[in-house]
Design a protein around this motif. Structure first.
Motif, PDB file in Angstrom:
ATOM      1  N   ILE A   1       0.834  -1.205   0.000  1.00  0.00           N
ATOM      2  CA  ILE A   1       0.000   0.000   0.000  1.00  0.00           C
ATOM      3  C   ILE A   1       0.870   1.257   0.000  1.00  0.00           C
ATOM      4  O   ILE A   1       0.650   2.189  -0.794  1.00  0.00           O
ATOM      5  N   SER A   2       1.864   1.292   0.887  1.00  0.00           N
ATOM      6  CA  SER A   2       2.728   2.474   0.940  1.00  0.00           C
ATOM      7  C   SER A   2       3.521   2.639  -0.358  1.00  0.00           C
ATOM      8  O   SER A   2       3.696   3.770  -0.850  1.00  0.00           O
ATOM      9  N   THR A   3       3.995   1.539  -0.917  1.00  0.00           N
ATOM     10  CA  THR A   3       4.727   1.624  -2.184  1.00  0.00           C
ATOM     11  C   THR A   3       3.842   2.143  -3.310  1.00  0.00           C
ATOM     12  O   THR A   3       4.262   2.986  -4.123  1.00  0.00           O
TER      13      THR A   3
ATOM     14  N   ARG B   1       1.214   4.098  -3.026  1.00  0.00           N
ATOM     15  CA  ARG B   1       0.926   5.519  -2.827  1.00  0.00           C
ATOM     16  C   ARG B   1       2.129   6.385  -3.214  1.00  0.00           C
ATOM     17  O   ARG B   1       1.966   7.464  -3.792  1.00  0.00           O
ATOM     18  N   VAL B   2       3.327   5.916  -2.900  1.00  0.00           N
ATOM     19  CA  VAL B   2       4.524   6.675  -3.268  1.00  0.00           C
ATOM     20  C   VAL B   2       4.675   6.752  -4.778  1.00  0.00           C
ATOM     21  O   VAL B   2       4.922   7.832  -5.356  1.00  0.00           O
ATOM     22  N   LEU B   3       4.525   5.619  -5.457  1.00  0.00           N
ATOM     23  CA  LEU B   3       4.660   5.619  -6.914  1.00  0.00           C
ATOM     24  C   LEU B   3       3.548   6.428  -7.574  1.00  0.00           C
ATOM     25  O   LEU B   3       3.769   7.088  -8.602  1.00  0.00           O
ATOM     26  N   ASP B   4       2.360   6.409  -6.994  1.00  0.00           N
ATOM     27  CA  ASP B   4       1.258   7.193  -7.537  1.00  0.00           C
ATOM     28  C   ASP B   4       1.526   8.684  -7.392  1.00  0.00           C
ATOM     29  O   ASP B   4       1.250   9.475  -8.316  1.00  0.00           O
ATOM     30  N   SER B   5       2.079   9.087  -6.241  1.00  0.00           N
ATOM     31  CA  SER B   5       2.386  10.505  -6.043  1.00  0.00           C
ATOM     32  C   SER B   5       3.508  10.969  -6.956  1.00  0.00           C
ATOM     33  O   SER B   5       3.566  12.141  -7.331  1.00  0.00           O
ATOM     34  N   TRP B   6       4.419  10.073  -7.305  1.00  0.00           N
ATOM     35  CA  TRP B   6       5.514  10.403  -8.217  1.00  0.00           C
ATOM     36  C   TRP B   6       5.143  10.160  -9.683  1.00  0.00           C
ATOM     37  O   TRP B   6       5.984  10.365 -10.560  1.00  0.00           O
ATOM     38  N   GLN B   7       3.924   9.706  -9.928  1.00  0.00           N
ATOM     39  CA  GLN B   7       3.433   9.411 -11.277  1.00  0.00           C
ATOM     40  C   GLN B   7       4.322   8.388 -11.986  1.00  0.00           C
ATOM     41  O   GLN B   7       4.688   8.540 -13.153  1.00  0.00           O
ATOM     42  N   LEU B   8       4.665   7.324 -11.247  1.00  0.00           N
ATOM     43  CA  LEU B   8       5.500   6.258 -11.788  1.00  0.00           C
ATOM     44  C   LEU B   8       4.746   4.943 -11.913  1.00  0.00           C
ATOM     45  O   LEU B   8       5.371   3.904 -12.140  1.00  0.00           O
ATOM     46  N   LEU B   9       3.431   4.971 -11.791  1.00  0.00           N
ATOM     47  CA  LEU B   9       2.661   3.760 -12.032  1.00  0.00           C
ATOM     48  C   LEU B   9       2.654   3.442 -13.522  1.00  0.00           C
ATOM     49  O   LEU B   9       2.699   4.332 -14.376  1.00  0.00           O
ATOM     50  N   ASN B  10       2.607   2.145 -13.831  1.00  0.00           N
ATOM     51  CA  ASN B  10       2.591   1.675 -15.216  1.00  0.00           C
ATOM     52  C   ASN B  10       3.822   2.138 -15.992  1.00  0.00           C
ATOM     53  O   ASN B  10       3.753   2.428 -17.191  1.00  0.00           O
ATOM     54  N   SER B  11       4.954   2.200 -15.319  1.00  0.00           N
ATOM     55  CA  SER B  11       6.202   2.579 -15.978  1.00  0.00           C
ATOM     56  C   SER B  11       7.299   1.616 -15.558  1.00  0.00           C
ATOM     57  O   SER B  11       7.310   1.113 -14.420  1.00  0.00           O
ATOM     58  N   ALA B  12       8.215   1.383 -16.480  1.00  0.00           N
ATOM     59  CA  ALA B  12       9.338   0.493 -16.170  1.00  0.00           C
ATOM     60  C   ALA B  12      10.242   1.088 -15.099  1.00  0.00           C
ATOM     61  O   ALA B  12      10.832   0.350 -14.294  1.00  0.00           O
ATOM     62  N   ILE B  13      10.328   2.419 -15.041  1.00  0.00           N
ATOM     63  CA  ILE B  13      11.181   3.057 -14.031  1.00  0.00           C
ATOM     64  C   ILE B  13      10.639   2.797 -12.629  1.00  0.00           C
ATOM     65  O   ILE B  13      11.389   2.477 -11.699  1.00  0.00           O
ATOM     66  N   GLY B  14       9.337   2.937 -12.465  1.00  0.00           N
ATOM     67  CA  GLY B  14       8.743   2.704 -11.156  1.00  0.00           C
ATOM     68  C   GLY B  14       8.897   1.272 -10.691  1.00  0.00           C
ATOM     69  O   GLY B  14       9.266   1.012  -9.530  1.00  0.00           O
ATOM     70  N   LEU B  15       8.624   0.299 -11.566  1.00  0.00           N
ATOM     71  CA  LEU B  15       8.757  -1.106 -11.182  1.00  0.00           C
ATOM     72  C   LEU B  15      10.215  -1.474 -10.928  1.00  0.00           C
ATOM     73  O   LEU B  15      10.518  -2.241 -10.009  1.00  0.00           O
TER      74      LEU B  15
ATOM     75  N   ALA C   1      12.529   0.572  -9.777  1.00  0.00           N
ATOM     76  CA  ALA C   1      12.875   1.133  -8.475  1.00  0.00           C
ATOM     77  C   ALA C   1      12.359   0.261  -7.341  1.00  0.00           C
ATOM     78  O   ALA C   1      13.042   0.067  -6.321  1.00  0.00           O
ATOM     79  N   VAL C   2      11.178  -0.302  -7.502  1.00  0.00           N
ATOM     80  CA  VAL C   2      10.627  -1.200  -6.479  1.00  0.00           C
ATOM     81  C   VAL C   2      11.479  -2.455  -6.349  1.00  0.00           C
ATOM     82  O   VAL C   2      11.797  -2.901  -5.234  1.00  0.00           O
ATOM     83  N   TYR C   3      11.868  -3.034  -7.462  1.00  0.00           N
ATOM     84  CA  TYR C   3      12.694  -4.247  -7.423  1.00  0.00           C
ATOM     85  C   TYR C   3      14.067  -3.971  -6.807  1.00  0.00           C
ATOM     86  O   TYR C   3      14.587  -4.784  -6.046  1.00  0.00           O
TER      87      TYR C   3
ATOM     88  N   VAL D   1       0.281  -5.178  -8.967  1.00  0.00           N
ATOM     89  CA  VAL D   1      -0.293  -3.983  -8.347  1.00  0.00           C
ATOM     90  C   VAL D   1       0.163  -2.706  -9.048  1.00  0.00           C
ATOM     91  O   VAL D   1      -0.635  -1.789  -9.272  1.00  0.00           O
ATOM     92  N   VAL D   2       1.441  -2.639  -9.384  1.00  0.00           N
ATOM     93  CA  VAL D   2       1.992  -1.402  -9.946  1.00  0.00           C
ATOM     94  C   VAL D   2       1.660  -1.253 -11.420  1.00  0.00           C
ATOM     95  O   VAL D   2       1.318  -0.159 -11.886  1.00  0.00           O
TER      96      VAL D   2
END
Length: 308
Positions: free
Chosen positions: A154-156, A158-172, A174-176, A246-247
């Motif tokens: 959930i926290s991850t 929300r962070v990616l959503d605030s940074w507008q990194l959902l549905n992007s290879a950069i966001g995923l 960074a999570v990995y 999720v992301v």
């Protein structure tokens, strides 16, 4: 000692074949039985581990009617590649195989390279330097590994959503990286600490600078560490499912594990042969990467032993 053995010792020649120059080492019956039992146990463990992989590949090379029949087929006696053609050409729902493969490859390779880079510098600092918060950082790395990844979804998000990194290879990616970095640092720290600092000091006495001594002596010896850690990061990132689900909410941005789940749900009836073909395609890159890294591991051990 015979005349032939004495002549061989004086001249430095090897003794002729069939002539024993010392006492033959014979195993006791008890040790021979123990070794045989251990070999049998090793073969059983290998077969038990390899049989599911073989069964997956075997099922992928058979028609679905044969796979679902009551008669088991232990080899592809009705060989076919139609399952692989179906998996590659037909999208599962709105997700195609090739875009999912490309997304998994980009995210995984980037995560491996970046995680190894950051973990290398962190492991070097924790192993070669002494500073005040060093023990606290090591304890923090251990504590972070105890936190289950599901507790941070959930926290991850929300962070990616605030940074507008959902549905992007950069966001995923960074999570990995954040997910595997603690264990990667801990693993590389053990390899760096296993290389004696005296080797660098000896190279510096011979005229090398501190940086030159590290790159010429210590760094080649870390080849096995990079190989082992890279395998771990690659497997974790390639097979990760929860965060990718999720992301990456858009169908065109999903990875292979999510694609395989959608492929199962897209079929009205479970096409086990096609599912096994898709699973085989997902496993092939991991096997290829492991084989490549295994060769690099041996090269790193030999190269580090002769340099410096």
């Amino acid at each position: 000692m015979t005349t032939t053995q004495t002549r061989a010792l004086l001249t430095g020649d090897r003794a002729p074949r069939g002539v024993r120059t010392g006492k033959a080492r014979r195993l006791s019956p008890r040790r021979a039985v123990s070794r045989t039992l251990l070999n049998v146990a090793a073969v059983i463990v290998f077969v038990a581990s390899a049989f599911p992989v073989y069964w997956m590949i075997n099922s992928a090379l058979l028609p679905n009617s044969v796979v679902t029949s009551s008669t088991p087929h232990f080899w592809p006696d009705q060989f076919t590649l139609s399952n692989f053609v179906e998996v590659i050409t037909e999208p599962s729902g709105s997700i195609a195989f090739l875009p999912a493969f490309a997304m998994s490859a980009v995210v995984t390779i980037t995560a491996v390279l970046v995680a190894l880079l950051f973990a290398f510098f962190a492991a070097l600092a924790l192993s070669r330097f002494r500073f005040r918060s060093r023990k606290g950082i090591i304890i923090g790395i251990l504590v972070i590994q105890m936190i289950p990844v599901e507790a941070l979804i959930i926290s991850t998000y929300r962070v990616l959503d605030s940074w507008q990194l959902l549905n992007s290879a950069i966001g995923l990616t960074a999570v990995y990286i954040a997910m595997v970095l603690p264990f990667t640092i801990w693993t590389l720290r053990g390899f760096v600490a296993g290389v004696p600092a005296e080797l660098e000091e000896a190279a510096m006495i011979d005229g090398c600078s501190r940086m030159g001594a590290f790159w010429r002596v210590t760094f080649p010896l870390l080849g096995p560490g990079f190989a082992a850690t890279g395998v771990f990061v690659f497997i974790q990132a390639w097979n990760e499912f929860i965060y990718a689900l999720v992301v990456m909410t858009r169908p065109e941005t999903r990875t292979l594990p999510v694609w395989l789940r959608a492929f199962v749900q897209a079929t009205k009836e479970t096409d086990w042969a096609a599912i096994m073909a898709g699973s085989t395609l997902c496993a092939i890159p991991v096997i290829i990467f492991f084989l490549i890294v295994q060769g690099r591991m041996a090269q790193g051990m030999v190269g580090g032993a002769v340099k410096g």
